[in-house]
Design a protein around this motif. Structure first.
Motif, short mmCIF file in Angstrom:
data_model
loop_
_atom_site.label_atom_id
_atom_site.label_comp_id
_atom_site.label_asym_id
_atom_site.label_seq_id
_atom_site.Cartn_x
_atom_site.Cartn_y
_atom_site.Cartn_z
N PRO A 275 0.82 -1.21 0.00
CA PRO A 275 0.00 0.00 0.00
C PRO A 275 0.85 1.26 0.00
CG PRO A 275 0.15 -0.86 2.22
CD PRO A 275 0.89 -1.84 1.33
N LYS A 276 0.20 2.38 -0.25
CA LYS A 276 0.86 3.68 -0.20
C LYS A 276 0.88 4.25 1.22
CE LYS A 276 -0.43 6.51 -3.50
NZ LYS A 276 -1.36 7.24 -4.41
N TRP A 302 -5.91 0.82 4.40
CA TRP A 302 -4.73 1.05 3.56
C TRP A 302 -5.13 1.74 2.27
CZ3 TRP A 302 -5.60 -3.84 5.81
CH2 TRP A 302 -4.69 -4.20 6.82
N GLU A 303 -4.28 2.62 1.81
CA GLU A 303 -4.51 3.38 0.57
C GLU A 303 -3.75 2.74 -0.59
OE1 GLU A 303 -3.27 7.75 -1.28
OE2 GLU A 303 -3.36 7.47 0.90
N PHE A 304 -4.49 2.39 -1.63
CA PHE A 304 -3.92 1.92 -2.88
C PHE A 304 -4.41 2.83 -4.00
CE2 PHE A 304 -3.74 -1.85 -0.26
CZ PHE A 304 -2.60 -2.54 -0.68
N TRP A 422 4.22 4.75 3.06
CA TRP A 422 5.25 3.79 2.65
C TRP A 422 5.91 4.27 1.37
CZ3 TRP A 422 8.42 0.54 4.47
CH2 TRP A 422 9.04 -0.43 3.68
N ASP A 423 7.23 4.42 1.42
CA ASP A 423 8.05 4.79 0.26
C ASP A 423 8.56 3.48 -0.35
OD1 ASP A 423 9.97 5.57 -1.56
OD2 ASP A 423 11.02 6.94 -0.20
N ARG A 428 11.03 2.20 2.85
CA ARG A 428 11.04 2.77 4.18
C ARG A 428 9.78 3.60 4.40
NH1 ARG A 428 15.12 5.19 6.28
NH2 ARG A 428 13.95 6.81 7.36
N ILE A 429 9.50 3.89 5.65
CA ILE A 429 8.40 4.79 5.99
C ILE A 429 8.90 6.21 5.86
CG2 ILE A 429 6.92 5.58 7.87
CD1 ILE A 429 6.77 2.67 8.80
N ALA A 430 8.14 7.01 5.15
CA ALA A 430 8.57 8.37 4.83
C ALA A 430 8.27 9.34 5.97
CB ALA A 430 7.87 8.85 3.56
#
Length: 456
Positions: A275-276, A302-304, A422-423, A428-430
Motif C-alpha cells: 500500500p501507499k 490502507w490506501e492503494f 510507505w516509500d 522505508r516509511i517516509a
C-alpha cells in the motif's frame, strides 16, 4: 476447509498464468487420490527434509511432506517435549526415524544431506533460520507470517534470490481451487470497478488469556535459545507456546496471524503489492485486563491507487462481516464477491435510476464450496514440485513479503497512533523516524542479520 480446521491440521509453478487458467490445475492436484500424490523428487532421489519448530503447524507441514514421499532426517525444537512428540508421530505414522534431534537449528543446517527445511518456529525466529538455510543450499517452507518485521522480510527475499533457493510461505489459500476460482471471477471484470476490498478475522476460540505470574521455564526448555534475538525477560507461560502471538516481541497479534492469510488473498485478487499508506485504530476493548499486549479489537485502512483495503479483527467473538468469522469481500459497482475457506459467492449490487424502482445491477452467484480439496497438502506438493523444477512456488517468498507489508504497516500505524506513508522505492516509511524504527527491530546479541544485509 473451515476456519477451525486450522487447528486440526494445526504448478509445477503457475505463477505466470492467469487465475482462470490456474484454477483447473489446482483442482486436479488438490483432488488427486493419495496414491497419485506420493512422490519421489527427481528420477533417482527422495527429498530429505528437517523440521525446525515442532509445534502444531510444523507437525502438520511435516506430515503432509511425508505423505507426499519425503523423508524426515532431522527434528529441531528448543523444547525437548515438543520434538519428542513429533519423533514419536513420525515413527508411528510413517515408520521413519530422524537421524538427528537437536535444540540447535544450526546443527540441522550443517548437515549436507538435507534438501529442505520447514521453519515453523514462533515468528521472531522465522528470518534467521530461513536465510541461514538458504546460504547452506537448502530450500525452505516457512510458516506464516513470513517475518516479524518488514526489514526481515526484505532480507529474506534478497537472500533467497541471491542463493537461488525455493522459499514458500505457508499461506495455503494460494493452492486452493476455490480461492483461484474466486480470484479469476474478481479479475474477469464482472463485478465492475472494485472500489473497496474488506478482509477480516473474528476468532472466538482465540484470545482472552488470563494473567499468570512469571516462573521458571519447564526443565525441557532452553528458554534463552527460545528468546533468541528477542529482548531478555523472565519466562511466562502466557508468552510461550501458541500465546506468543499476542506480544510484539515475538509476533503481531491477529493482524499478522490471520491477516497474513486474508490480506494475501486481497493482494492476489487485486494484483497489487504494497500500500501507499496505512492508518489503524483499536485496543483492548473486549478484555482490557487479560494478559495480552496486542489489541483484541483492531481496524486498519490502507490506501492503494484506485481502491481502499480495509481490515478488522476481534478475538474471543466470532460474528464478523457477512456473518463469517473470516473472509475477504471484493466490492465492485455491480456486485460483491465474498470468499472464505468454505467457499465463495457473489451478491448483486443495486441501483435506483431516476423514475425507476430499485433493481439489481447483475445476477448473483450462489455459494460454491471447496469440492473437498485438501489444499494444504496441495500447497506442500507445490513446494516439493518447485524444488525439482526450480520455478517459484505459488506463495513465493516475495509474494509473502508483499502481503505482509500491509499487515506490518497496519500494526506500525496502530502503535505510533498516526497515519504512516510507505516509500516503496526506498523501502522505508517516509518522514517518521519513530515509525521507521519499527521496520527493523534490533536483535539481542549474539544474534544478528547484519551480515546478510550487507551482502544483499
Amino acid at each position: 476447509m473451515t476456519a477451525r480446521s486450522r487447528r486440526s491440521f494445526l504448478k509445477t509453478s503457475l505463477a505466470g498464468l492467469s487465475a482462470a487458467s490456474v484454477a483447473p490445475a489446482l483442482r486436479a492436484i488438490a483432488q488427486a487420490p493419495a496414491s497419485s500424490q506420493d512422490r519421489v523428487a527427481g528420477a533417482n532421489r527422495r527429498i530429505r527434509v528437517a523440521l525446525i519448530g515442532c509445534g502444531g503447524m510444523g507437525t502438520g507441514d511435516l506430515g503432509d511432506m511425508l505423505k507426499s514421499g519425503a523423508q524426515c532426517v532431522a527434528l529441531c525444537d528448543v523444547d525437548d517435549a515438543q520434538s519428542a512428540k513429533v519423533r514419536d508421530l513420525v515413527s508411528r505414522d510413517f515408520n521413519q526415524t530422524p537421524d538427528l534431534v537437536s535444540r540447535d537449528f544450526r546443527r540441522v543446517l550443517d548437515r549436507t544431506d538435507i534438501d529442505a527445511v520447514i521453519v515453523a518456529t514462533p515468528d521472531h525466529w522465522h528470518a534467521l533460520p530461513t536465510v541461514m538455510a538458504c546460504e547452506a543450499g537448502k530450500d525452505v517452507y516457512v510458516e506464516k507470517p513470513l517475518s516479524l518485521t518488514i526489514g526481515e522480510g526484505r532480507v529474506m527475499v534478497d537472500v533467497a534470490r541471491r542463493q537461488n533457493r525455493v522459499v514458500q510461505m505457508g499461506t495455503q489459500q494460494r493452492s486452493a481451487p476455490h480461492y483461484a476460482d474466486a480470484v479469476a471471477y474478481v479479475q474477469s471484470g464482472k463485478l465492475g470497478t472494485i472500489r473497496v476490498v474488506k478482509a477480516w478475522a473474528y476468532q472466538d476460540w482465540m484470545g482472552n488469556v488470563p494473567k499468570a505470574p512469571d516462573s521458571e521455564p519447564p526443565s525441557t526448555v532452553d528458554y534463552d535459545f527460545w528468546l533468541g534475538p528477542a529482548p531478555k525477560r523472565p519466562f511466562n507461560k502466557n508468552r510461550f507456546h501458541f500465546n506468543f502471538r499476542w506480544y510484539y516481541d515475538y509476533s503481531g497479534g491477529l493482524m499478522t496471524d490471520w491477516g497474513a492469510h486474508m490480506i494475501d488473498v486481497a493482494n492476489w485478487g487485486m494484483g497489487v503489492t504494497g500500500p501507499k499508506a496505512a492508518v489503524s485504530v483499536g485496543g483492548k476493548f473486549g478484555f482490557p485486563d487479560d494478559a495480552e499486549e496486542t489489541p483484541d479489537t483492531q481496524q486498519a485502512l490502507w490506501e492503494f491507487d484506485g481502491f481502499s483495503l480495509m481490515w478488522e479483527h476481534a478475538t474471543a467473538i466470532g460474528q464478523g462481516p457477512y456473518m463469517r468469522d473470516h473472509g475477504v469481500a471484493f466490492h465492485g459497482n455491480n456486485g460483491v464477491l465474498v470468499v472464505d475457506r468454505g467457499g465463495w459467492e457473489v451478491l448483486p449490487e443495486t441501483e435506483s435510476p431516476p423514475g425507476s424502482t430499485k433493481r439489481y445491477r447483475m445476477a448473483g452467484e450462489p455459494r460454491r464450496g471447496t469440492g473437498g480439496s485438501d489444499y494444504h497438502l496441495a500447497h506442500i506438493k507445490n513446494f516439493l514440485d518447485c524444488m525439482d523444477t526450480r520455478q517459484r512456488p505459488r506463495s513465493d517468498v516475495e509474494i509473502g513479503h508483499n502481503s505482509m507489508l500491509a499487515c506490518h504497516l497496519g500494526n506500525i500505524a496502530y502503535r505510533v497512533g498516526r497515519r504512516v506513508e510507505w516509500d516503496a522505492t526506498n523501502q522505508r516509511i517516509a518522514g517518521d523516524e519513530k515509525a521507521q524504527a519499527l521496520v527493523m527491530k534490533p536483535y539481542r546479541a549474539p544474534w544478528s542479520l547484519e551480515r546478510f544485509m550487507s551482502r544483499a
